[in-house]
Design an enzyme around this catalytic site. Structure first.
Site, PDB file in Angstrom:
ATOM      1  N   GLU A 218       0.862  -1.263   0.004  1.00 55.24           N
ATOM      2  CA  GLU A 218       0.147   0.053  -0.088  1.00 55.24           C
ATOM      3  C   GLU A 218       0.705   1.271   0.016  1.00 55.24           C
ATOM      4  O   GLU A 218       0.719   1.956   0.948  1.00 55.24           O
ATOM      5  CB  GLU A 218      -1.072  -0.028   1.074  1.00 55.24           C
ATOM      6  CG  GLU A 218      -1.878  -1.162   1.009  1.00 55.24           C
ATOM      7  CD  GLU A 218      -3.292  -1.213   1.948  1.00 55.24           C
ATOM      8  OE1 GLU A 218      -3.341  -0.276   2.708  1.00 55.24           O
ATOM      9  OE2 GLU A 218      -3.947  -1.995   1.719  1.00 55.24           O
ATOM     10  N   GLU A 353      -5.107  -8.880  -0.702  1.00 51.11           N
ATOM     11  CA  GLU A 353      -5.729  -8.761   0.321  1.00 51.11           C
ATOM     12  C   GLU A 353      -7.343  -8.375   0.095  1.00 51.11           C
ATOM     13  O   GLU A 353      -7.595  -7.648  -0.725  1.00 51.11           O
ATOM     14  CB  GLU A 353      -5.224  -7.400   1.233  1.00 51.11           C
ATOM     15  CG  GLU A 353      -3.890  -7.216   1.869  1.00 51.11           C
ATOM     16  CD  GLU A 353      -3.430  -6.119   2.835  1.00 51.11           C
ATOM     17  OE1 GLU A 353      -4.233  -5.573   3.287  1.00 51.11           O
ATOM     18  OE2 GLU A 353      -2.131  -5.979   2.734  1.00 51.11           O
TER      19      GLU A 353
HETATM   20  O1  AHR Z   1      -5.364  -6.177   6.948  1.00 52.90           O
HETATM   21  C1  AHR Z   1      -5.236  -5.032   7.497  1.00 52.90           C
HETATM   22  C2  AHR Z   1      -4.468  -3.952   6.800  1.00 52.90           C
HETATM   23  O2  AHR Z   1      -5.268  -3.464   5.921  1.00 52.90           O
HETATM   24  C3  AHR Z   1      -3.145  -4.360   6.149  1.00 52.90           C
HETATM   25  O3  AHR Z   1      -2.136  -4.062   7.204  1.00 52.90           O
HETATM   26  C4  AHR Z   1      -3.136  -3.120   5.313  1.00 52.90           C
HETATM   27  O4  AHR Z   1      -2.212  -3.505   4.190  1.00 52.90           O
HETATM   28  C5  AHR Z   1      -4.525  -2.766   4.810  1.00 52.90           C
HETATM   29  O5  AHR Z   1      -4.688  -1.531   4.736  1.00 52.90           O
END
Ligand code: AHR
Length: 554
Positions: A218, A353
């Site tokens: 990110e 994610e």
């Molecule tokens: O999964 C939790 C958080 O969500 C992670 O650390 C981040 O990459 C995302 O924003």
């Protein structure tokens, strides 16, 4: 108003339950049909191989994921294998977990891998990225990283469960040299480098063979707050020279969140400013998409918009699925944007994610930040998402559910000696049969679900799913999102006959049903053999269910 990007960028500074009970008929099968719904499976129209890596996981030094979740320590009373929770190892072997991402998440860009190697008693304690949102009562290991679990322990965990490690490097606060030294620590042959000797001194003389490397996380937010152009420069610098040691290294760039088409375009345009060959160094572009806004269009505020994991009504049920369905357009949209610059589509999507993200309050272990209790709704959501992935095998190289244990869309919950498989974990078990199969085109002709969304007529699709085949074994997975109605459906297999089959169904009469550390078996899949033969069969899909039909073809 706070959006997710602002929340993540600024790091962490920052309906009443309607108990719906329904009849839950176990679905039935017959060979005569008056059904108004139809699924056609086209054996002659393969879409591509379903990479096992679509079934990947994500583990971050966050709340109870690592300490208490995965790592209990070698001296613990909790049954363990070299410090790693034994029950977790056994279940992950069963679901054929292919790849695990680590150590973050946002944590990755504040982590120095060197802190987590070498003699355990000499490793430093550091502030954890997430420490500021931990409560005073949270265990010290959640607030201050004790580095008892580091690279070797993680790779050992992967080895025990039969997974490949996927390491995310720190781009925000470490150098390109630190990155390639980590690669050297992991992959240089026994006895070849000082770092290989250091690894050997910890009991790992053979290289770890780490293939997957994330270059930051990110990077538009917690990973450095870069513009896409700035990050592209970093990506080129970090990947320009990295020792290979015979590995086919796969670099994964930090990609967009949600529908940030500008990130995808801006990043790739800057990458190819030095020529299209630059794309060769990139295996994947990471897309993150969390399903969090259940406000039914009322707000886009990150805190206000979230729903509750356990307390929800039928509209919230559909809302989660509607928001989750957006994944499909994100895949197609980013793929199209990537293709404008990467004409040959050398770079694939890595959705590292994904999952629902609710407001706090459903933690099984109080104080575990970001932990939530997955219900049947999350199982249906997860099945729907995996079915979407299967439709795009040429676009997606990997996907990682966030996060494995004691966190967001977790497959498992654990605390001390208690452990349970969530409904999401059961879906991963059921769906593992798709791994490595040939994805097939399917046509679902099914009437929509109609409901009242705050005074306005709304609709949602009636059934969806995916099919894959290994030789003569066909797997058809189907989600019935309807909160109360079963769906009689004719299933037609074009190009073969069914010889025999079985159905595995995950459902419950209560939409909120979930497993907990105290009651581990509330939501359980049930399997039975089906008396079916021929080219078409009628099957009744239970309401609010995930079904896997395993069919032997001739
Ligand atoms: O999964 C939790 C958080 O969500 C992670 O650390 C981040 O990459 C995302 O924003």
């Amino acid at each position: 108003m706070v959006g997710r990007r602002e929340f993540i960028r600024n790091s962490v500074a920052g309906a009443g339950a309607l108990l719906l009970t329904r009849g839950a008929p176990f679905a039935s099968a017959s060979d005569s049909s008056g059904a108004d719904s139809r699924i056609e499976v086209l054996l002659t129209e393969p879409l591509g191989t379903i990479s096992p890596d679509l079934y990947g996981h994500f583990t971050e030094h966050l709340g109870g994921v690592i300490y208490d979740g995965i790592w209990v320590g070698p001296n613990s009373q909790v049954p363990n294998v070299d410090g790693i929770r034994k029950e977790l190892v056994e279940h992950m072997r069963k679901i054929k977990a292919p790849v695990v991402r680590y150590p973050g998440g946002c944590f990755a860009d504040s982590y120095d891998w060197k802190d987590g190697v070498g003699p355990v008693d000499k490793r430093p304690r550091r502030a954890n990225f997430w420490g500021d949102i931990e409560s005073p009562s949270s265990p010290a290991s959640h607030k201050y990283e004790p580095n008892q679990f580091g690279t070797n322990e993680f790779v050992h965990f992967c080895k025990l469960i039969g997974s490949q490690p996927y390491l995310a490097a720190n781009v925000r606060s470490l150098s390109a040299e630190d990155f390639y030294r980590w690669v050297e620590y992991c992959n240089s042959p026994a006895g070849s480098t000082t770092l290989a000797d250091m690894r050997a001194a910890s009991g790992y003389s053979e290289p770890h063979h780490v293939r997957f490397w994330g270059v930051g996380n990110e990077s538009w937010g917690c990973g450095g707050n870069f513009t896409p152009q700035e990050y592209a420069v970093e990506f080129r610098r970090f990947t320009t020279w990295v020792p290979r040691f015979g590995e086919n290294l796969a670099f994964i760039a930090s990609g967009p969140s949600d529908d940030s088409w500008d990130w995808t375009r801006g990043f790739l345009e800057e990458i190819v400013r030095k020529g299209p060959d630059q794309l060769r160094s990139m295996y994947g572009l990471a897309l993150h998409y969390y399903t969090w806004n259940l406000s039914r269009g009322r707000t886009r505020d990150w805190f206000e918009g979230k729903g509750d994991a356990l307390k929800f009504d039928a509209v919230d049920w559909y809302e989660l699925l509607r928001e989750g369905q957006v994944m499909e357009s994100l895949i197609s949209g980013h793929w199209q944007a990537m293709g404008e610059i990467d004409k040959q589509h050398q770079v694939k999507l890595v959705i590292d994610e994904w999952g629902p993200w609710y407001r706090p309050g459903s933690e099984q272990t109080p104080g575990n930040i970001l932990e939530q209790t997955p219900t049947l709704r999350d199982a249906v959501f997860s099945a729907m998402t995996l079915d979407i992935f299967h439709q795009h095998p040429e676009k997606i190289a990997m996907a990682n559910c966030a996060q494995l244990i004691n966190c967001l869309n977790s497959l498992y919950l654990a605390h001390e000696d208690r452990f349970c498989i969530t409904p999401v974990g059961h879906v991963f078990d059921m769906y593992s049969a798709h791994q490595g199969g040939q994805s097939l085109r399917t046509i679902f002709s099914v009437p929509s679900v109609h409901y009242d969304r705050d005074g306005k007529a709304a609709s949602f699709w009636g059934l969806k799913g995916s099919a894959s085949v290994h030789d003569k074994d066909l797997v058809l997975t189907v989600v019935n999102p309807h909160v109360s109605e079963s769906r009689e459906t004719e299933i037609v297999i074009r190009g073969a006959s069914i010889q025999s089959g079985s159905a595995t169904v995950l459902t419950h009469s209560d939409l909120h049903a979930h497993n907990s550390l105290g009651q581990k078996e509330v939501v359980q899949p049930q399997t039975r053999a089906l008396e079916i033969k021929g080219r078409s069969v009628t099957y009744v899909f239970s309401p609010a269910s995930v079904t896997k039909l395993a069919l032997k073809l001739s």
